[in-house]
Design a protein around this motif. Structure first.
Motif, PDB file in Angstrom:
ATOM      1  N   LEU A   1      -0.729 -42.464  15.261  1.00  0.00           N
ATOM      2  CA  LEU A   1      -0.842 -41.145  15.894  1.00  0.00           C
ATOM      3  C   LEU A   1      -0.430 -41.270  17.352  1.00  0.00           C
ATOM      4  N   LEU A   2       0.479 -40.402  17.785  1.00  0.00           N
ATOM      5  CA  LEU A   2       0.964 -40.408  19.167  1.00  0.00           C
ATOM      6  C   LEU A   2       0.478 -39.151  19.873  1.00  0.00           C
ATOM      7  N   LEU A   3      -0.262 -39.324  20.967  1.00  0.00           N
ATOM      8  CA  LEU A   3      -0.760 -38.215  21.782  1.00  0.00           C
ATOM      9  C   LEU A   3       0.094 -38.124  23.041  1.00  0.00           C
ATOM     10  N   LEU A   4       0.774 -37.006  23.230  1.00  0.00           N
ATOM     11  CA  LEU A   4       1.659 -36.815  24.384  1.00  0.00           C
ATOM     12  C   LEU A   4       1.177 -35.609  25.182  1.00  0.00           C
ATOM     13  N   ASP A   5       0.719 -35.839  26.399  1.00  0.00           N
ATOM     14  CA  ASP A   5       0.182 -34.768  27.245  1.00  0.00           C
ATOM     15  C   ASP A   5       1.265 -34.293  28.207  1.00  0.00           C
ATOM     16  N   GLU A   6       1.934 -33.194  27.825  1.00  0.00           N
ATOM     17  CA  GLU A   6       3.006 -32.578  28.615  1.00  0.00           C
ATOM     18  C   GLU A   6       4.042 -33.620  29.058  1.00  0.00           C
ATOM     19  N   PRO A   7       4.717 -34.277  28.122  1.00  0.00           N
ATOM     20  CA  PRO A   7       5.667 -35.344  28.469  1.00  0.00           C
ATOM     21  C   PRO A   7       6.928 -34.860  29.160  1.00  0.00           C
ATOM     22  N   THR A   8       7.240 -33.559  29.072  1.00  0.00           N
ATOM     23  CA  THR A   8       8.501 -33.076  29.635  1.00  0.00           C
ATOM     24  C   THR A   8       8.328 -32.286  30.929  1.00  0.00           C
ATOM     25  N   VAL A   9       7.135 -32.320  31.526  1.00  0.00           N
ATOM     26  CA  VAL A   9       6.918 -31.614  32.799  1.00  0.00           C
ATOM     27  C   VAL A   9       7.801 -32.233  33.883  1.00  0.00           C
ATOM     28  N   GLY A  10       8.513 -31.391  34.623  1.00  0.00           N
ATOM     29  CA  GLY A  10       9.348 -31.872  35.721  1.00  0.00           C
ATOM     30  C   GLY A  10      10.598 -32.589  35.282  1.00  0.00           C
ATOM     31  N   VAL A  11      10.990 -32.430  34.018  1.00  0.00           N
ATOM     32  CA  VAL A  11      12.155 -33.118  33.476  1.00  0.00           C
ATOM     33  C   VAL A  11      13.265 -32.107  33.228  1.00  0.00           C
ATOM     34  N   ASP A  12      14.510 -32.482  33.531  1.00  0.00           N
ATOM     35  CA  ASP A  12      15.626 -31.559  33.369  1.00  0.00           C
ATOM     36  C   ASP A  12      15.933 -31.333  31.881  1.00  0.00           C
TER      37      ASP A  12
END
Length: 572
Positions: free
Chosen positions: A161-172
């Motif tokens: 199980l992979l938990l990703l907390d807003e991984p794309t914030v501030g990314v183009d």
């Protein structure tokens, strides 16, 4: 039906803060399906990060339970942590270590043997495109590359199980697309289950299922399409030739029965309270065209959270007359750091009352350009004038006429809201009745009065943004610089923020903004797209789309135009 990889039952968690108790989660019951990507969305302070930290066994619940992969996360946290991957919002890369050294460190922490890590590294480096940068220090990577390295470190041992907390914030957008490609590859090839929180509703729409949190409670859980279906017949698209879309949006938002109004290309997308088209009668609506359009996931999200609440539209930022004409003039602007050229012969201008967008991939030179225009960074070459002042000769005079809101929250987190406002009002030289009036304005217009005694560091991201904007506007500047001001902020807060920006521009303030939200770029009157320190395209949003995609591309999304420009440059 497969057994869920995560299940919560009446889960509750509160935090004790000075003078109050913050209820982060209240009796949350939900299930996360196996083998798919599940989206976790909600406004700032909804409880998304708290839920993830509880699932990872990093917090203990006050009541209820959370089971992950068959284990009680509070009682068997080590068993849970050995089978999951967790990437928090501010992933802990060691910036003075290289890419490979970071991977080695996390492999050591997860007891991955030297034999196991060789094949895993090769797979991860190919997947993330970091194979050519293994010796580069993490601190020298772009924002998108740092996010991909953070994800690779999380995956040195393949989790169930992979938990990703807003991984794309501030990314183009290009890096966002690459990150999503990696996530789906993990699901399809490794059978991984993913719970991903995001502030981008287009990302949530790509998930198999979406969980919507609001004020610590589950508001809904279903397929994305199920959220939008109840709004069928209530969505419309309005276009009026020769009218700026953001001004058309402001007018439409004030019409009776209009529930939501957002700029979409050269038109405005409306959601009505009821299934009927807006009444566009009278001379002011001459040539306006209204057509029905299908509902989308974002409509359902806003419908569930906003109710009948309307956004503030009454921000009055200045009491003096803002000078007309060119607020900013840039010609051949260049900035070097040793042999590295961060900004190369950039030229553009911004008029008073204009919203000008500066877009680009991570590392394109946007923030460097901003800092030069604010007088915070010396210029290596070229000419620039801000508020009619040559910035190279009278930087202090120019700085008194501008407001600046940085990419990261830069106020004093240990001071209260009122103390921050008082500090900045004094720093800008405000005195007496004028100072008291501006403090009252900030508390009333930006709805900060209820938090006057709260420490700034304890505010949600949306309220931190309001406070930062209030401080930047305290001295009623003629020009406002906004460096990715809505990064990580939920759609409701972004809508309110842009209503303020529209009011600023209508009052004559020149606004220069950078953003990674391509939908927000549509609110700009004109924009420039940068890459490697140079301008690739300059003009109105429709003109930029035509430059990158051809004339037929004027109706395409800004994200499609952005990606085409960046990838076209790389191929060339």
């Amino acid at each position: 039906m497969s057994i869920p990889v995560m299940e919560t039952t009446a889960l509750s968690k509160a935090f004790r803060l000075p003078g109050r108790v913050e209820q982060a989660l209240s009796e949350v019951s939900l299930q996360v399906a196996a083998g798919v990507v599940t989206g976790l969305i909600g406004p700032d302070g909804a409880g998304k990060t708290t839920l993830m930290r509880l699932a990872a066994g990093l917090l203990l619940p006050d009541a209820g339970s959370v089971r992950v992969l068959g284990h009680d996360a509070s009682r068997e946290s080590l068993a849970v942590q050995s089978q999951i991957g967790y990437m928090p919002q501010r992933f802990g890369l060691y910036e003075d270590l290289s890419v490979m050294e970071n991977l080695d460190l996390y492999a050591d922490l997860q007891s991955v043997t030297p034999t196991e890590r060789l094949a895993r590294y090769e797979e991860l480096l190919n997947m993330t495109g970091l194979g050519r940068f293994t010796r580069r220090l993490a601190g020298q990577l772009s924002g998108g590359m740092k996010q991909k390295l953070g994800l690779a470190c999380t995956l040195v041992r393949s989790p169930r199980l992979l938990l990703l907390d807003e991984p794309t914030v501030g990314v183009d957008p290009v890096s966002r697309r690459e990150l999503w490609s990696i996530v789906y590859r993990l699901v399809e090839q490794e059978g991984m289950s993913v719970l991903l929180s995001t502030a981008y509703l287009d990302e949530a729409e790509r998930c198999a299922e979406v969980i919507l949190l609001h004020q610590g409670r589950v508001v809904g859980q279903d397929r994305p399409a199920a959220f939008s279906e109840p709004l069928r017949g209530r969505s419309f698209r309005v276009h009026q030739p020769h009218v700026l879309p953001r001004r058309l949006q402001s007018r439409l938002a004030r019409l009776p029965d209009v529930f939501d109004a957002t700029v979409q290309g050269e038109a405005v997308r409306l959601v009505m309270q009821h299934a009927q088209a807006p009444r566009l009668e009278g001379e002011e609506w001459a040539q306006a065209i209204c057509e029905a359009v299908p509902p989308r996931f974002e409509d359902g999200f806003i419908d569930l959270l906003r109710g009948t609440e309307s956004l503030q539209q009454n921000l009055r930022p200045v009491s003096h007359t803002v000078p007309a004409g060119k607020a900013i003039t840039v010609s051949g602007l260049t900035r070097r750091f040793g042999d590295f050229v961060a900004v190369r012969e950039v030229s553009f201008d911004v008029a008073a009352g204009e919203v000008f967008g500066l877009l680009g991939a991570n590392g394109a030179g946007k923030t460097t350009t901003f800092r030069m225009l604010c007088g915070l960074l010396p210029v290596s070459g070229g000419e620039l004038s801000v508020a009619g002042v040559d910035l190279r000769r009278a930087a202090a005079t120019a700085r008194a006429r501008i407001g600046y809101m940085s990419q990261k929250f830069s106020l004093y987190e240990n001071l209260t809201v009122q103390q921050n406002l008082e500090f900045f009002s004094k720093a800008y030289g405000l005195r007496g009745a004028h100072r008291r009036a501006r403090l009252e304005w900030a508390l009333d217009e930006l709805d900060l009065a209820a938090f006057i005694g709260a420490a700034s560091g304890d505010l949600s991201l949306g309220y931190k943004q309001r406070l930062a904007l209030a401080c930047a506007l305290m001295h009623e500047p003629d020009i406002l610089f906004l460096d990715e001001p809505t990064s990580g902020v939920d759609p409701l807060a972004r809508r309110e923020f842009w209503s303020h920006i529209n009011a600023l521009a209508d009052a004559g303030v020149a606004v220069l903004v950078t953003t990674h939200f391509m939908e927000e770029a549509e609110y700009c009157d004109r924009l420039a797209i940068m890459a490697a320190g140079e301008i690739l395209a300059l003009g109105t949003p429709a003109e930029v789309k035509a430059q990158s995609l051809g004339v037929e591309g004027r109706s395409a999304t800004m994200e499609a135009a952005f990606i085409a420009l960046i990838e076209g440059r790389e191929v060339a």
